[in-house]
Structure formats: C-alpha cells, structure tokens
Design a protein around this motif. Structure first.
Motif, PDB file in Angstrom:
ATOM      1  N   PHE A  53      38.616  33.920  35.457  1.00 55.67           N
ATOM      2  CA  PHE A  53      39.873  34.307  34.800  1.00 55.67           C
ATOM      3  C   PHE A  53      39.649  34.340  33.289  1.00 55.67           C
ATOM      4  CE2 PHE A  53      44.264  32.468  33.517  1.00 55.67           C
ATOM      5  CZ  PHE A  53      44.722  33.726  33.144  1.00 55.67           C
ATOM      6  N   ARG A  55      41.762  34.503  30.045  1.00 55.15           N
ATOM      7  CA  ARG A  55      43.125  34.393  29.504  1.00 55.15           C
ATOM      8  C   ARG A  55      43.110  34.831  28.040  1.00 55.15           C
ATOM      9  NH1 ARG A  55      45.842  28.694  27.998  1.00 55.15           N
ATOM     10  NH2 ARG A  55      47.840  29.454  27.229  1.00 55.15           N
ATOM     11  N   ILE A  57      45.175  35.362  24.443  1.00 58.20           N
ATOM     12  CA  ILE A  57      46.343  34.887  23.696  1.00 58.20           C
ATOM     13  C   ILE A  57      46.368  35.576  22.335  1.00 58.20           C
ATOM     14  CG2 ILE A  57      47.553  32.863  22.805  1.00 58.20           C
ATOM     15  CD1 ILE A  57      45.821  31.171  24.716  1.00 58.20           C
ATOM     16  N   GLU A  59      48.089  35.311  18.861  1.00 51.12           N
ATOM     17  CA  GLU A  59      48.919  34.500  17.962  1.00 51.12           C
ATOM     18  C   GLU A  59      49.019  35.154  16.589  1.00 51.12           C
ATOM     19  OE1 GLU A  59      47.666  30.433  18.010  1.00 51.12           O
ATOM     20  OE2 GLU A  59      48.154  30.183  20.132  1.00 51.12           O
ATOM     21  N   LEU A  94      43.803  45.312  27.671  1.00 48.91           N
ATOM     22  CA  LEU A  94      45.088  44.659  27.945  1.00 48.91           C
ATOM     23  C   LEU A  94      45.870  44.469  26.657  1.00 48.91           C
ATOM     24  CD1 LEU A  94      43.684  42.100  30.487  1.00 48.91           C
ATOM     25  CD2 LEU A  94      45.397  43.819  31.019  1.00 48.91           C
ATOM     26  N   GLU A 104      50.756  36.752  25.785  1.00 48.17           N
ATOM     27  CA  GLU A 104      49.628  36.280  26.595  1.00 48.17           C
ATOM     28  C   GLU A 104      49.425  37.216  27.773  1.00 48.17           C
ATOM     29  OE1 GLU A 104      48.943  32.459  28.000  1.00 48.17           O
ATOM     30  OE2 GLU A 104      49.775  31.424  26.280  1.00 48.17           O
ATOM     31  N   THR A 105      48.187  37.417  28.127  1.00 51.41           N
ATOM     32  CA  THR A 105      47.885  38.194  29.327  1.00 51.41           C
ATOM     33  C   THR A 105      46.536  37.714  29.850  1.00 51.41           C
ATOM     34  OG1 THR A 105      47.736  40.436  30.225  1.00 51.41           O
ATOM     35  CG2 THR A 105      46.777  40.086  28.068  1.00 51.41           C
ATOM     36  N   GLY A 106      46.033  38.385  30.835  1.00 50.16           N
ATOM     37  CA  GLY A 106      44.749  37.948  31.364  1.00 50.16           C
ATOM     38  C   GLY A 106      44.204  38.925  32.378  1.00 50.16           C
ATOM     39  N   ALA A 107      42.940  38.735  32.715  1.00 52.30           N
ATOM     40  CA  ALA A 107      42.284  39.599  33.693  1.00 52.30           C
ATOM     41  C   ALA A 107      41.446  38.740  34.624  1.00 52.30           C
ATOM     42  CB  ALA A 107      41.400  40.623  32.986  1.00 52.30           C
ATOM     43  N   VAL A 168      39.211  31.352  27.722  1.00 55.49           N
ATOM     44  CA  VAL A 168      40.382  31.632  26.885  1.00 55.49           C
ATOM     45  C   VAL A 168      39.903  32.319  25.614  1.00 55.49           C
ATOM     46  CG1 VAL A 168      42.430  30.680  25.772  1.00 55.49           C
ATOM     47  CG2 VAL A 168      41.484  29.551  27.792  1.00 55.49           C
ATOM     48  N   ARG A 170      41.400  33.844  22.045  1.00 52.16           N
ATOM     49  CA  ARG A 170      42.619  33.812  21.242  1.00 52.16           C
ATOM     50  C   ARG A 170      42.413  34.571  19.934  1.00 52.16           C
ATOM     51  NH1 ARG A 170      45.222  28.169  19.187  1.00 52.16           N
ATOM     52  NH2 ARG A 170      43.168  27.978  18.200  1.00 52.16           N
ATOM     53  N   LYS A 182      41.155  36.673  13.365  1.00 42.78           N
ATOM     54  CA  LYS A 182      39.952  35.963  13.799  1.00 42.78           C
ATOM     55  C   LYS A 182      40.060  35.724  15.310  1.00 42.78           C
ATOM     56  CE  LYS A 182      38.120  31.379  13.160  1.00 42.78           C
ATOM     57  NZ  LYS A 182      38.155  30.197  12.296  1.00 42.78           N
ATOM     58  N   GLN A 184      38.778  33.582  18.659  1.00 47.20           N
ATOM     59  CA  GLN A 184      38.143  32.330  19.093  1.00 47.20           C
ATOM     60  C   GLN A 184      38.023  32.345  20.614  1.00 47.20           C
ATOM     61  OE1 GLN A 184      41.296  29.855  17.522  1.00 47.20           O
ATOM     62  NE2 GLN A 184      39.943  29.058  15.938  1.00 47.20           N
ATOM     63  N   PHE A 186      37.375  29.783  24.135  1.00 43.37           N
ATOM     64  CA  PHE A 186      37.422  28.426  24.681  1.00 43.37           C
ATOM     65  C   PHE A 186      37.096  28.508  26.168  1.00 43.37           C
ATOM     66  CE2 PHE A 186      40.570  29.055  21.410  1.00 43.37           C
ATOM     67  CZ  PHE A 186      40.387  27.998  20.539  1.00 43.37           C
TER      68      PHE A 186
ATOM     69  N   VAL B  58      43.137  24.868  22.486  1.00 42.23           N
ATOM     70  CA  VAL B  58      44.176  25.812  22.842  1.00 42.23           C
ATOM     71  C   VAL B  58      45.043  25.140  23.912  1.00 42.23           C
ATOM     72  CG1 VAL B  58      42.790  26.974  24.610  1.00 42.23           C
ATOM     73  CG2 VAL B  58      44.625  28.206  23.484  1.00 42.23           C
ATOM     74  N   TYR B 125      51.996  47.398  31.942  1.00 43.60           N
ATOM     75  CA  TYR B 125      50.587  47.666  32.214  1.00 43.60           C
ATOM     76  C   TYR B 125      50.484  48.991  32.956  1.00 43.60           C
ATOM     77  CZ  TYR B 125      50.073  42.630  31.426  1.00 43.60           C
ATOM     78  OH  TYR B 125      50.098  41.378  30.894  1.00 43.60           O
ATOM     79  N   LEU B 162      41.924  49.482  35.731  1.00 42.66           N
ATOM     80  CA  LEU B 162      42.645  48.215  35.586  1.00 42.66           C
ATOM     81  C   LEU B 162      43.432  47.981  36.867  1.00 42.66           C
ATOM     82  CD1 LEU B 162      43.539  45.805  33.821  1.00 42.66           C
ATOM     83  CD2 LEU B 162      45.481  47.166  33.100  1.00 42.66           C
ATOM     84  N   ARG B 164      43.907  44.359  37.970  1.00 41.33           N
ATOM     85  CA  ARG B 164      44.324  42.955  38.059  1.00 41.33           C
ATOM     86  C   ARG B 164      44.729  42.448  36.683  1.00 41.33           C
ATOM     87  NH1 ARG B 164      38.979  40.803  41.251  1.00 41.33           N
ATOM     88  NH2 ARG B 164      39.011  42.368  42.912  1.00 41.33           N
ATOM     89  N   THR B 165      45.958  42.039  36.559  1.00 40.91           N
ATOM     90  CA  THR B 165      46.388  41.401  35.321  1.00 40.91           C
ATOM     91  C   THR B 165      46.985  40.042  35.664  1.00 40.91           C
ATOM     92  OG1 THR B 165      48.628  42.288  35.375  1.00 40.91           O
ATOM     93  CG2 THR B 165      46.953  43.633  34.296  1.00 40.91           C
ATOM     94  N   VAL B 166      47.062  39.209  34.662  1.00 39.31           N
ATOM     95  CA  VAL B 166      47.637  37.877  34.863  1.00 39.31           C
ATOM     96  C   VAL B 166      48.618  37.618  33.726  1.00 39.31           C
ATOM     97  CG1 VAL B 166      47.170  35.428  35.137  1.00 39.31           C
ATOM     98  CG2 VAL B 166      45.487  37.090  35.906  1.00 39.31           C
ATOM     99  N   SER B 167      49.853  37.300  34.068  1.00 40.07           N
ATOM    100  CA  SER B 167      50.850  36.963  33.062  1.00 40.07           C
ATOM    101  C   SER B 167      51.103  35.466  33.095  1.00 40.07           C
ATOM    102  CB  SER B 167      52.155  37.712  33.334  1.00 40.07           C
ATOM    103  OG  SER B 167      51.948  39.094  33.187  1.00 40.07           O
ATOM    104  N   SER B 168      51.533  34.954  31.957  1.00 37.68           N
ATOM    105  CA  SER B 168      51.837  33.521  31.908  1.00 37.68           C
ATOM    106  C   SER B 168      53.273  33.282  32.360  1.00 37.68           C
ATOM    107  CB  SER B 168      51.652  33.004  30.482  1.00 37.68           C
ATOM    108  OG  SER B 168      50.286  33.015  30.157  1.00 37.68           O
TER     109      SER B 168
END
Lengths: 217, 306
Positions: A53, A55, A57, A59, A94, A104-107, A168, A170, A182, A184, A186, B58, B125, B162, B164-168
């Motif tokens: 995953f 994630r 972010i 900011e 994304l 926030e999103t993710g793949a 992660v 960010r 910038k 970063q 994690f 984080v 998306y 695309l 697969r996406t993941v939302s919080s």
C-alpha cells in the motif's frame, strides 16, 4: 482525605493505561483508538494480502497529483520455451485536493514489487517530475508544474519495504525546496501492526474480492 | 470552625493537584506506550534540520477505504474474427509481438468515480483499464478518397492504468459519475441504401467513425419502464452508489460484458453475389437506429461493499 485523593489518582491512572492498551476496552472511540493502536481496522495490508500500500498525503495548500511507479521483476517464457526475467513497470497518477481527507489518497500494488518511487522514471528522481503541483488559481487541471521528488526509489531488495507494508509519501510546504514543495517518505511495516481487528479486514477483503474476479470466478 | 475549613480547602487543593498530575502522567505514558506519533510533525521537524526526514513522523490514519475497479470485458467472437483479419493485413495496432490471443485481450474502458467524505469534501478518480488495440487508418488512396477518417491519435490510449485507489476514513459514499466508456477499436461505417425501381440496392458510404471511446448508455424506456430502445445496459442494472460505508470497508466495482458492433455488407457490395461473414464490415444502415443503439455492446455493473 489525602489518601482518598491518592487512591482516586491511582485508579484513574490504571483506567487510562488499561483503556489505552487493552484491546477489549472501548472507552475511546474507534477512530482515536485506531489512530493510536491500529487494531480496529488495518493500516497495513499485511503479508497475507499480497499487496503493498502506498499512502499519499498532501500537506501543501495546492492540489497535488502524485505519480507513483512500481517496478516488478516478472518471469517471461518466450516462444521457444526459454524463461527470462523482465522488468515490468506500473505507473498510477493520483490527485489530492488540499481539503481535509481529500488531501490523502493511495494505491495498491500486487506483490512482489521490487522498487517503488515517484515519477515515470524512478531512476531519475532529481530530474523527472514526481509530483504535479496544480496552480491554486487555475481553473483547468492542466495548469501547474512538475516537481522532482528528490527521493531515491525504495528498494525491497535493500530492505526498504516488504510485501504487506504501507509506504507513506508526504508532500509538505518547504520554502527552500524547488516549487516550495518537499517530498518525504516513511514506512509502516506490517510486522509492527496488530494481527487481529475489531472491524473489517480491509486488505484481506480486497484480496478475496480480486481472487473472485478471475475469468473463471 | 475556621481551622476545619482551612484543612478541608488544603485537602481539596492537594487532591486537585494530585489528580491533574496523575492525569498528565497517565496520558503521557499511554501516549508514549501506544502511539507511534506522539508529537506533531512540525515539532519533530525542528530536530530534523538535515532534511533527511529521519526523525520526522507521520500520523497514522484512522483507517482506509479501498475502491477497486475490475474490468471483465471481452470482445465479441465476431469482433475478434474481424480483428484477426485486420491483424493479418497489418492494420491492427497495439497487439505487437504479444503472444496473447486476440480473444484474451482486455477491451479498454474507463469510468469516473466520485468519493464523498463524511465532511462533504469530494475527490474524483478516473479508472482506466484494458489494452490499447485499434484499427489503423487504411493507407489505400481510394479509401482515403471515400472519406475514411484519419488515425485515432487518442492520448487516452496511452493514459496510465488505474484500477485501485485507497481513500482515508471517513468515506460517506462512492458513486460512478457520468457514463462509463468503452473503446471501440475498429472503424464503423454508416451506409445509406437506396432501392431502385427494379428493387436493386445502391449502397453508399455516408460516414466512417474512427476508433474511439463510446459511452455506455442505459436502455431507453417508457413511463412504465418498458424498454423502447435497447442500448447497453438495463435501467434496473444501473450502477448503484455505495453508501453508509464504515471505516475499513472496501468498495468493488465490476464492469463485465461484451464489446460488440453490428456488421453489414460493405458499400461496394455487389448485390448479385453471395456474401459471406468474412466480407462483412463493422457498420450499419443509416435508418437502422436499433443496430446503431447497441454500439458499443452489452454490459453489466456490479458494485459490492465488504
């Protein structure tokens, strides 16, 4: 009176400790509890899910599109039956919006993943755009600029991450960085996370769902 | 009496200070013992002047909601046969040296999904999936003179996949917005037929549509929901929104069906000879609205929440 006060303090102390660390206590709401302990719903896919995953972010005060590339080594057999290892690359873009939660999103990527980085070419993190920063005043989503991530790709062979982990990435505001952004990275290793959850097993459910969608399924 | 009041006040004060001290200590220990991000990131950054991010932290999410799109489309057997002929004539792009059989190719499709969070914010998306196979522009001068459309230089075919996406958390609902679209990989001809006095037909090419994305539309119905024009999916099979989602659940969207196109004799078809299936081309007669409405095929949506 003083002994009563001491007794109350000790009891309160014990209560806070027990509710913060005891998986069965429900003094705090699920959101807070998952934030601190991660045992309500998973924060990492876990090795059994066969997923990594990423994630993302944002900011910064701008909409940011992350360009995430995962590199895999795949075994290919040619027409003559000879097997050889080839590199397969999967890139996703994304978009994140600078408002709460939508920032926030993710793949998710199938294991095994060899390397993960930002940009179409992860070997050029200082020159290729890893993120696309949209102009806050833009009315069109194609107005903005690309920013190199300046992050070396994470390599699973070097132990930077493993199958089941959450990476992660960010983007933060930094006046000293190009584009004032910038990047970063994690890592949240799956091994540091709880194995049992009170809520849905998010990523295992994803794996089960995907396995049911084979042509024969 | 005064001494007793003073004693009580002093006791209460010490009780309060002990309470506050105990609370602070308990919270600190609980936070340190159980959380991975005690301090806010800006505070930690002060100690990370190197910019390596080694000391930065984080915050954990409260959970995630993956949205997964699965493309289960296939080309119809008639379209596969036609594309095989195109491939033999070297007029099919995107197949390359792949060992994949044409029938195993995954038609390209895309659909937009809107994720609405509980605070009302939304993010969209575009899921894109499938192979970018398409028919070349015929290079024959005569065919160009007939007005056949140019090459489909469609940047959407090179767009990244695309699925697969993941939302919080917390996600309130997930909707498919607009029409899903399927890429029709072949030229489609619209043909006009005129019947002469002796019942002989004159077929002329009206238009040729280049390979392109085509919207997947619901059947047209009357006031009683009886189908009046069959298009690409039934009104009762329209994709449902995924709502009342709990944190940690996942949303799966499956698009299945067959990419198909009507076939017709070509405009230069000699009327007095038998025409085999091999001679048919993708297209329809301009008065045949029912055939035209079936393009680009028949589909089903399935939205699941787990």
């Amino acid at each position: 009176m003083r002994s009563y006060a001491r007794l109350t303090t000790v009891l309160l102390f014990a209560l806070i400790l027990s509710t913060a660390c005891n998986p069965n206590a429900r003094l705090f709401n699920d959101e807070f509890r998952n934030f601190t302990q991660g045992d309500v719903v998973p924060l990492t896919p876990g090795v059994d899910s066969g997923l990594v995953f990423v994630r993302l972010i944002n900011e910064t005060p701008s909409a940011v599109e992350f360009v995430v590339t995962a590199e895999k080594q795949v075994l290919i057999t040619d027409e003559e039956g000879d097997a050889f290892v080839a590199t397969s690359v999967e890139t996703v873009r994304l978009l994140t919006i600078p408002v709460e939660t939508a920032n926030e999103t993710g793949a998710l990527f199938d294991c095994p993943v060899t390397r993960i980085g930002l940009g179409e070419d992860i070997d050029r993190p200082t020159t290729d755009a890893g993120i696309f920063v949209l102009d806050p005043a833009a009315t069109q989503t194609d107005q903005g600029f690309g920013v190199p991530s300046n992050l070396a790709p994470l390599d699973s062979r070097a132990g930077n991450f493993g199958c089941g982990d959450t990476i992660v990435i960010r983007a933060i505001t930094d006046q000293s960085a190009v584009g004032n952004v910038k990047i970063q990275s994690f890592l949240l290793p799956w091994a540091t996370q709880p194995m049992e959850f009170l809520g849905p097993h998010t990523f295992n459910n994803v794996r089960i769902f995907l396995s049911e969608q084979t042509p024969e399924g | 009496m005064l001494a007793m009041q003073n004693s009580l006040a002093a006791s209460l004060k010490s009780w309060q200070s002990l309470m506050l001290g105990g609370l602070a200590a308990a919270c600190s220990v609980a936070a340190l013992g159980c959380s991975t991000s005690v301090f806010n990131s800006e505070f930690v950054e002060i100690f990370d002047s190197s910019g390596t991010g080694a000391l930065a932290t984080v915050e954990n999410a409260t959970g995630h909601v993956p949205v997964i799109f699965v493309n289960r489309l296939r080309y119809s057997p008639q379209l596969v046969n036609y594309m095989a002929r195109l491939n033999q004539e070297r007029r099919l792009s995107g197949v390359g040296d792949s060992l994949v059989e044409l029938s195993d190719l995954s038609p390209r499709c895309r659909l937009r999904v809107q994720v609405t969070f509980e605070n009302g914010n939304v993010v969209e998306y575009e899921f894109v999936s499938g192979d970018g196979v398409f028919e070349f522009e015929p290079r024959d001068e005569d065919e160009i003179d007939l007005g056949i459309a140019p090459d489909p230089v469609d940047p959407n075919l090179t767009e990244n996949t695309l699925t697969r996406t993941v939302s919080s958390c917390n996600v309130a609902r997930v909707d498919i917005v607009g029409n899903a679209q399927v890429f029709m990989p072949v030229f489609i001809r619209t043909i006009n037929v005129e019947v002469g006095d002796l019942a002989q037909q004159t077929r002329t090419l009206v238009t040729t549509d280049a390979p392109q994305f085509r919207a997947v539309l619901a059947d047209e119905v009357d006031g009683d929901l009886n189908v009046t024009l069959l298009r690409n999916f039934g009104v009762r099979e329209a994709p449902a929104p995924a709502q009342n989602l709990t944190c940690g659940s996942m949303v799966g969207i499956v698009l299945s069906g067959s990419v198909s196109v009507p076939f017709t004799p070509p405009e230069d078809d000699p009327q007095d000879t038998f025409i085999s299936e091999q001679d048919l081309v993708p297209g329809f007669v301009d008065t045949d609205t029912r055939s035209a409405a079936t393009i680009p095929g028949r589909y089903e949506f399935l939205v699941t929440v787990r």
